[in-house]
Design a protein around this motif. Structure first.
Motif, mmCIF file in Angstrom:
data_model
loop_
_atom_site.group_PDB
_atom_site.id
_atom_site.type_symbol
_atom_site.label_atom_id
_atom_site.label_comp_id
_atom_site.label_asym_id
_atom_site.label_seq_id
_atom_site.Cartn_x
_atom_site.Cartn_y
_atom_site.Cartn_z
ATOM 1 N N THR A 135 0.826 -1.210 0.000
ATOM 2 C CA THR A 135 0.000 0.000 0.000
ATOM 3 C C THR A 135 0.860 1.259 0.000
ATOM 4 O OG1 THR A 135 -1.922 -1.034 0.989
ATOM 5 C CG2 THR A 135 -1.609 1.291 1.480
ATOM 6 N N SER A 136 1.973 1.230 0.723
ATOM 7 C CA SER A 136 2.838 2.414 0.775
ATOM 8 C C SER A 136 3.422 2.707 -0.605
ATOM 9 C CB SER A 136 3.958 2.202 1.797
ATOM 10 O OG SER A 136 3.397 1.965 3.068
ATOM 11 N N TYR A 137 3.671 1.655 -1.387
ATOM 12 C CA TYR A 137 4.133 1.845 -2.767
ATOM 13 C C TYR A 137 3.038 2.563 -3.578
ATOM 14 C CZ TYR A 137 5.222 0.621 -7.622
ATOM 15 O OH TYR A 137 5.461 0.674 -8.968
ATOM 16 N N ILE A 143 8.829 5.260 2.262
ATOM 17 C CA ILE A 143 7.471 5.400 2.798
ATOM 18 C C ILE A 143 7.094 4.082 3.468
ATOM 19 C CG2 ILE A 143 5.079 5.986 2.273
ATOM 20 C CD1 ILE A 143 5.966 7.273 -0.289
ATOM 21 N N SER A 144 6.811 4.142 4.760
ATOM 22 C CA SER A 144 6.480 2.908 5.474
ATOM 23 C C SER A 144 5.616 3.209 6.693
ATOM 24 C CB SER A 144 7.772 2.215 5.936
ATOM 25 O OG SER A 144 7.465 1.081 6.716
ATOM 26 N N GLN A 145 4.426 2.628 6.724
ATOM 27 C CA GLN A 145 3.558 2.809 7.882
ATOM 28 C C GLN A 145 4.291 2.387 9.137
ATOM 29 O OE1 GLN A 145 1.247 2.196 11.105
ATOM 30 N NE2 GLN A 145 1.804 0.290 10.082
ATOM 31 N N SER A 146 4.808 1.165 9.126
ATOM 32 C CA SER A 146 5.412 0.592 10.339
ATOM 33 C C SER A 146 6.817 1.119 10.596
ATOM 34 C CB SER A 146 5.484 -0.929 10.198
ATOM 35 O OG SER A 146 6.326 -1.265 9.101
ATOM 36 N N GLY A 147 7.512 1.476 9.529
ATOM 37 C CA GLY A 147 8.917 1.863 9.661
ATOM 38 C C GLY A 147 9.822 0.670 9.915
ATOM 39 N N GLU A 148 9.299 -0.534 9.729
ATOM 40 C CA GLU A 148 10.085 -1.733 10.042
ATOM 41 C C GLU A 148 10.254 -2.675 8.854
ATOM 42 O OE1 GLU A 148 11.648 -1.950 12.791
ATOM 43 O OE2 GLU A 148 10.589 -0.428 13.973
ATOM 44 N N THR A 149 9.731 -2.325 7.710
ATOM 45 C CA THR A 149 9.736 -3.266 6.584
ATOM 46 C C THR A 149 11.163 -3.573 6.108
ATOM 47 O OG1 THR A 149 7.558 -2.486 5.982
ATOM 48 C CG2 THR A 149 8.774 -3.640 4.265
ATOM 49 N N ALA A 150 11.512 -4.867 6.174
ATOM 50 C CA ALA A 150 12.893 -5.279 5.923
ATOM 51 C C ALA A 150 13.359 -4.954 4.501
ATOM 52 C CB ALA A 150 13.033 -6.778 6.194
ATOM 53 N N LYS A 183 -8.053 -8.199 -2.437
ATOM 54 C CA LYS A 183 -7.480 -9.556 -2.430
ATOM 55 C C LYS A 183 -6.986 -9.931 -1.048
ATOM 56 C CE LYS A 183 -4.046 -8.090 -5.422
ATOM 57 N NZ LYS A 183 -3.241 -8.230 -6.609
ATOM 58 N N GLU A 184 -6.399 -8.985 -0.327
ATOM 59 C CA GLU A 184 -5.802 -9.416 0.943
ATOM 60 C C GLU A 184 -6.823 -9.774 2.012
ATOM 61 O OE1 GLU A 184 -4.069 -5.069 2.436
ATOM 62 O OE2 GLU A 184 -2.984 -6.840 3.028
ATOM 63 N N ILE A 185 -7.991 -9.155 1.985
ATOM 64 C CA ILE A 185 -8.935 -9.508 3.062
ATOM 65 C C ILE A 185 -10.110 -10.378 2.624
ATOM 66 C CG2 ILE A 185 -8.335 -7.565 4.575
ATOM 67 C CD1 ILE A 185 -10.933 -6.219 3.670
HETATM 68 O O1 M6R Z 1 4.615 -0.849 7.101
HETATM 69 P P1 M6R Z 1 4.760 -0.676 5.612
HETATM 70 O O2 M6R Z 1 4.017 0.505 5.111
HETATM 71 O O3 M6R Z 1 6.206 -0.617 5.182
HETATM 72 O O4 M6R Z 1 4.145 -1.960 4.977
HETATM 73 C C1 M6R Z 1 4.185 -2.184 3.598
HETATM 74 C C2 M6R Z 1 3.254 -3.298 3.200
HETATM 75 O O5 M6R Z 1 3.627 -4.497 3.819
HETATM 76 C C3 M6R Z 1 1.796 -2.987 3.550
HETATM 77 O O6 M6R Z 1 1.377 -1.776 2.990
HETATM 78 C C4 M6R Z 1 0.871 -4.103 3.071
HETATM 79 O O7 M6R Z 1 0.839 -4.127 1.679
HETATM 80 C C5 M6R Z 1 -0.532 -3.917 3.678
HETATM 81 N N1 M6R Z 1 -0.967 -5.126 4.311
HETATM 82 C C6 M6R Z 1 -1.545 -3.509 2.669
HETATM 83 O O8 M6R Z 1 -2.807 -3.356 3.201
#
Ligand code: M6R
Length: 357
Positions: free
Chosen positions: A57-59, A101-108, A240-242
Motif C-alpha cells: 500500500t505504501s508503494y 514510505i512505510s507505515q510501520s517503519g520496520e519493513t525489511a 485480495k488481501e482480506i
Molecule cells: O509498514 P509498511 O508501510 O512498510 O508496509 C508495507 C506493506 O507491507 C503494507 O502496505 C501491506 O501491503 C498492507 N498489508 C496492505 O494493506
C-alpha cells in the motif's frame, strides 16, 4: 481498542477524516505556513531527483506522491518497489534524495535499500507512522504520518495520511523553489476531510455494492487511467488481501492488450472515473467490458457523473481526489470480506509488518 466497532479496519477507515485534521494541525504553524524541519526543506531543494522506495500500500501512495512532487514541485521522481530495487538499481542522478514510505517503519525490504544507499552516502527521508522505528532512526530525516496506531493488517488510514503528507512536502518544496501555486494545501485537506466524512456516512451503499457484485465472485477487476489507475491498484490489493477474491488493477488502455480475454459473463469490473481529461476514454473501456458480459460498477466524481453510475464522490481539488476516491474501495473490500466470512483484521498468511526479506 476497537470500542464499539466490530473490526479495527472499519474503525480505521472511519478515522480518516480526523487524521486529515490532525495532519493539518501538525503541519501548520501559527502564520498558516507549513511547519517542516528546515533540513528537510533544504534537502528537497538541493536534490535533483527523488527516489521513492516502498512496498504494498505504501508503494501505491508513492505512485500518487510522484504526481504531487512532479506536478506541484517540479521535482523529477521515480517510485520503486523496495524488494526489486537492488536488482534494477537505477542510474542515479547527481543529487538523489531517497524517500522511504512505510507505515510501520520496520519493513525489511526497505531497510536493505536504506543500508545500501547510506553506504553510497545519499540522504534519506523516512515518512512513517512510527517515528521511533528502525527506518526512522536510520534515515537522516523523518516525517510523521500522525495517523495513530494502525492495527488491521489491511492498511487504510496510513495510505491516505501518506498521500496527505506527500502533498504537503510537495507544496513546501514548491514554495521554497518560488513556484506559485493557486491553492492552499491545508484548505484542500480540510475539504478532503469533509468529503471523507460524507462517504463514511453512506456505508450502506458500499455494503450493498459488495453484496451485489462480490458475494460469490471468483475474481474482480479494477480499472482506471492516470491516478485512478493507481487508486485501482490499491483497491485491488485491499480486496485480495482480506476477501481472497482474485483482484487486479489495470490501466484502462491496457485492457485490450490482453486482460480483456478474462472478462466473462458477470465478471465484476469496478471503474474509477474521477478525472475530466479521461472521463470519455475510461467510459469507453467500461463499454468494451460490458459488451463482453462484465458487471460494471462505476465510481465517478460529482460533475463528471452519468446515469447508472454506482456511486458519485464529492468534488475536491483535482490533485487530491485519490485521497477520497479510495474510501469507497476500502469500504467495498471491507464488506466483501465480511459477507464472505473472512477474518477482516487478520487475513490468512499475512503479518502487519513484514520484517523479513
Ligand atoms: O509498514 P509498511 O508501510 O512498510 O508496509 C508495507 C506493506 O507491507 C503494507 O502496505 C501491506 O501491503 C498492507 N498489508 C496492505 O494493506
Amino acid at each position: 481498542e476497537k470500542g464499539t466497532y466490530p473490526h479495527f479496519m472499519l474503525k480505521e477507515i472511519d478515522e480518516q477524516p480526523f487524521v486529515m485534521r490532525k495532519i493539518i494541525q501538525e503541519y501548520q504553524d501559527d502564520n498558516d505556513d507549513i511547519k517542516l524541519d528546515k533540513d528537510i526543506r533544504k534537502a528537497m531543494k538541493k536534490c535533483d531527483r527523488v527516489y521513492i522506495i516502498a512496498a504494498g500500500t505504501s508503494y501505491h501512495a508513492g505512485l500518487i506522491g510522484k504526481e504531487f512532487l512532479e506536478k506541484i514541485a517540479e521535482v523529477p521522481t521515480e517510485v520503486h518497489v523496495a524488494s526489486e530495487f537492488s536488482y534494477n538499481f537505477p542510474l542515479l542522478s547527481e543529487n538523489p534524495l531517497f524517500v522511504f514510505i512505510s507505515q510501520s517503519g520496520e519493513t525489511a525490504d526497505l531497510r536493505s535499500v536504506l543500508v545500501e544507499t547510506k553506504k553510497l552516502g545519499h540522504p534519506a527521508l523516512t515518512i512513517t507512522n512510527v517515528p521511533g522505528s528502525t527506518l526512522s532512526r536510520e534515515a537522516n530525516y523523518t516525517m510523521h504520518l500522525h495517523a495513530g496506531p494502525e492495527i488491521a493488517v489491511a492498511s487504510t488510514k496510513a495510505y491516505t495520511a501518506q498521500m496527505a503528507v506527500l502533498a504537503i512536502l510537495a507544496v513546501d518544496t514548491a514554495r521554497a523553489k518560488g513556484i506559485e501555486l493557486d491553492f492552499d494545501p491545508m484548505q484542500e485537506l480540510g475539504i478532503v476531510s469533509n468529503a471523507m466524512e460524507a462517504l463514511c456516512d453512506q456505508k450502506e451503499v458500499f455494503d450493498q455494492i459488495a453484496r451485489d457484485y462480490l458475494s460469490t465472485t471468483r475474481n474482480c477487476f479494477f480499472i482506471g487511467r492516470g491516478s485512478d489507475y493507481y487508486v485501482g491498484l490499491e483497491g485491488a490489493l485491499k480486496l485480495k488481501e482480506i476477501s481472497y477474491i482474485q483482484a487486479e488493477g489495470f490501466a484502462g488502455g491496457e485492457l485490450k492488450h490482453g486482460t480483456i480475454a478474462l472478462i466473462e459473463d458477470g465478471t465484476p469490473v469496478i471503474a474509477l472515473a474521477t478525472q475530466e481529461h479521461v472521463n470519455g476514454s475510461i467510459r469507453s473501456n467500461v463499454q468494451e467490458v460490458v459488451t463482453r458480459g462484465a458487471n460494471d460498477c462505476i465510481i465517478s466524481l460529482e460533475g463528471l457523473d452519468r446515469e447508472g453510475d454506482a456511486f458519485v464522490i464529492p468534488k475536491v481539488h483535482r490533485l487530491f481526489t485519490p485521497l477520497v476516491s479510495v474510501l469507497p474501495l476500502q469500504l467495498i473490500s471491507y464488506y466483501a470480506a465480511l459477507h464472505r466470512d473472512c477474518d477482516v483484521d487478520k487475513p490468512r498468511n499475512l503479518a502487519k509488518s513484514v520484517t523479513v526479506e
